[in-house]
Design a protein around this motif. Structure first.
Motif, short mmCIF file in Angstrom:
data_model
loop_
_atom_site.label_atom_id
_atom_site.label_comp_id
_atom_site.label_asym_id
_atom_site.label_seq_id
_atom_site.Cartn_x
_atom_site.Cartn_y
_atom_site.Cartn_z
N HIS A 1 22.61 -21.47 -18.48
CA HIS A 1 22.28 -22.86 -18.13
C HIS A 1 22.29 -23.82 -19.32
N SER A 2 22.00 -23.33 -20.52
CA SER A 2 21.85 -24.24 -21.66
C SER A 2 22.82 -23.98 -22.81
N VAL A 3 22.85 -22.74 -23.30
CA VAL A 3 23.62 -22.45 -24.51
C VAL A 3 25.13 -22.55 -24.27
N SER A 4 25.61 -21.90 -23.22
CA SER A 4 27.05 -21.89 -22.97
C SER A 4 27.64 -23.30 -22.76
N PRO A 5 27.03 -24.15 -21.90
CA PRO A 5 27.58 -25.50 -21.74
C PRO A 5 27.58 -26.29 -23.05
N TRP A 6 26.49 -26.17 -23.81
CA TRP A 6 26.40 -26.91 -25.08
C TRP A 6 27.43 -26.42 -26.08
N MET A 7 27.54 -25.11 -26.24
CA MET A 7 28.46 -24.53 -27.22
C MET A 7 29.91 -24.73 -26.79
N SER A 8 30.20 -24.51 -25.50
CA SER A 8 31.58 -24.58 -25.01
C SER A 8 32.16 -25.98 -25.15
N SER A 9 31.33 -27.00 -24.91
CA SER A 9 31.82 -28.38 -25.01
C SER A 9 32.19 -28.75 -26.44
N ARG A 10 31.63 -28.03 -27.41
CA ARG A 10 31.93 -28.31 -28.81
C ARG A 10 33.04 -27.41 -29.36
N VAL A 11 33.11 -26.19 -28.87
CA VAL A 11 34.14 -25.26 -29.34
C VAL A 11 35.48 -25.53 -28.66
N SER A 12 35.43 -25.84 -27.36
CA SER A 12 36.66 -26.05 -26.59
C SER A 12 36.59 -27.38 -25.84
N PRO A 13 37.30 -28.41 -26.31
CA PRO A 13 37.28 -29.71 -25.63
C PRO A 13 37.75 -29.62 -24.17
N GLY A 14 38.58 -28.62 -23.88
CA GLY A 14 39.08 -28.46 -22.51
C GLY A 14 37.97 -28.16 -21.51
N PHE A 15 36.83 -27.69 -21.99
CA PHE A 15 35.71 -27.37 -21.10
C PHE A 15 35.25 -28.60 -20.33
N LEU A 16 35.26 -29.76 -20.98
CA LEU A 16 34.77 -30.98 -20.35
C LEU A 16 35.68 -31.46 -19.22
N ARG A 17 36.93 -31.02 -19.23
CA ARG A 17 37.88 -31.43 -18.19
C ARG A 17 37.86 -30.50 -16.96
N ASN B 1 30.75 -20.56 -17.73
CA ASN B 1 29.45 -20.19 -18.29
C ASN B 1 29.08 -18.75 -17.95
N SER B 2 29.41 -18.33 -16.74
CA SER B 2 29.15 -16.96 -16.32
C SER B 2 29.93 -15.97 -17.18
N ARG B 3 31.16 -16.28 -17.45
CA ARG B 3 32.00 -15.39 -18.25
C ARG B 3 31.62 -15.41 -19.73
N THR B 4 31.16 -16.54 -20.22
CA THR B 4 30.68 -16.61 -21.60
C THR B 4 29.49 -15.69 -21.81
N VAL B 5 28.55 -15.76 -20.87
CA VAL B 5 27.37 -14.90 -20.93
C VAL B 5 27.77 -13.43 -20.79
N SER B 6 28.74 -13.17 -19.91
CA SER B 6 29.23 -11.81 -19.70
C SER B 6 29.82 -11.24 -20.98
N THR B 7 30.57 -12.05 -21.71
CA THR B 7 31.18 -11.60 -22.97
C THR B 7 30.10 -11.29 -24.01
N PHE B 8 29.10 -12.15 -24.10
CA PHE B 8 28.01 -11.92 -25.05
C PHE B 8 27.28 -10.62 -24.74
N HIS B 9 26.97 -10.40 -23.48
CA HIS B 9 26.30 -9.17 -23.06
C HIS B 9 27.14 -7.94 -23.41
N ALA B 10 28.43 -8.02 -23.12
CA ALA B 10 29.33 -6.88 -23.36
C ALA B 10 29.35 -6.49 -24.83
#
Length: 262
Positions: free
Chosen positions: A24-40, A50-59
């Motif tokens: 809910h918080s970290v992935s949206p904040w981080m993704s919008s700064r790392v990948s500008p395409g996230f905002l589109r 966000n679900s897949r970002t969390v999944s990758t971190f867990h893995a």
């Protein structure tokens, strides 16, 4: 409940809330700064992102911990059924928190990320992990199963490339696709003989029959269930990888031909 069991429960609870926070918080904040395409992206795509970002971190977290146990935890490797499950329980409790968190998100955002196979996968894993955390049995096999998490980052990266508009024939996409197929095969398919040969080696032993009927059923049922899905997914990944490599070779041949003509 003894002190260690309370600790395991606490780790699972903290894991659950940590992965909710990451989603809910970290992935949206981080993704919008790392990948500008996230905002589109659309709302549904952002949910899956966000679900897949969390999944990758867990893995990555669980996978590294799993390798450490596999190579350095002598008690678990020497006695795969009743070896000291301390480290395995900690790792499984982290995964349990993640799986419950992910199930909640899947049901809540069903229209965006709902998938019946993931629900079956998560429930089968939780069913087996109940016996690991509750009775401390089969630590080697529970930990071995977590090797499969190493294929998750590549699978998620494939989706990230796709949603960001990378052509399937692009070099990053092809490299990730080949790596994904290779890693998925190594950690989910190629290891099956090792896993089932170890299972066969303890089948019928005194240690095996000390495991409750429910524990044995959970172990065998979840193993078959997860591996059937792994084979199905491997088939889809292999076909996709083959198609991309074939189309890439055709495109390269056509480009060379056009270059000669010019």
């Amino acid at each position: 409940m003894d002190a260690f069991s309370q600790l395991i429960l606490l780790i699972a609870v903290v894991s659950f809330f940590t992965f909710q926070w990451l989603f809910h918080s970290v992935s949206p904040w981080m993704s919008s700064r790392v990948s500008p395409g996230f905002l589109r992206l659309s709302h549904k795509q952002k949910i899956e992102w966000n679900s897949r970002t969390v999944s990758t971190f867990h893995a990555l977290v669980v996978g590294v911990f799993c390798l450490y146990i596999l190579f350095f935890d002598e008690a678990v490797n020497q006695d795969p059924v009743w070896g000291d499950p301390t480290l395995v329980k900690i790792n499984v409790s982290i995964t349990t928190g993640y799986l419950i968190s992910d199930l909640l998100l899947i049901f809540y955002y069903w229209r965006a990320i709902g998938d019946k196979f993931f629900v079956i996968h998560h429930l089968a894993a939780l069913y087996a992990y109940y016996y690991v955390l509750g009775q401390g049995l089969l630590p080697y096999f529970a930990n071995f199963r977590l090797l499969a998490e190493f294929s998750t980052p590549c699978v998620n990266q494939r989706w990230f490339f796709e949603v960001l508009g990378y052509p399937k024939s692009s070099k990053p996409n092809i490299a990730n696709g080949v790596l994904m197929a290779a890693v998925f095969f190594m950690v989910r398919i190629a290891v099956m003989p090792i896993y089932y040969s170890r299972m066969y080696s303890v089948y019928g032993t005194e240690a095996f029959y000390h495991v409750s009927f429910g524990g044995r059923s959970a172990w065998i049922f979840s193993s078959f269930c997860l591996d059937i899905m792994n084979i199905m997914w491997m088939h889809k990944i292999a076909r996709g990888c083959y198609k991309v490599l074939r189309s890439s070779r055709q495109l390269k041949a056509e480009t060379q031909e056009n270059g000669k003509t010019d």
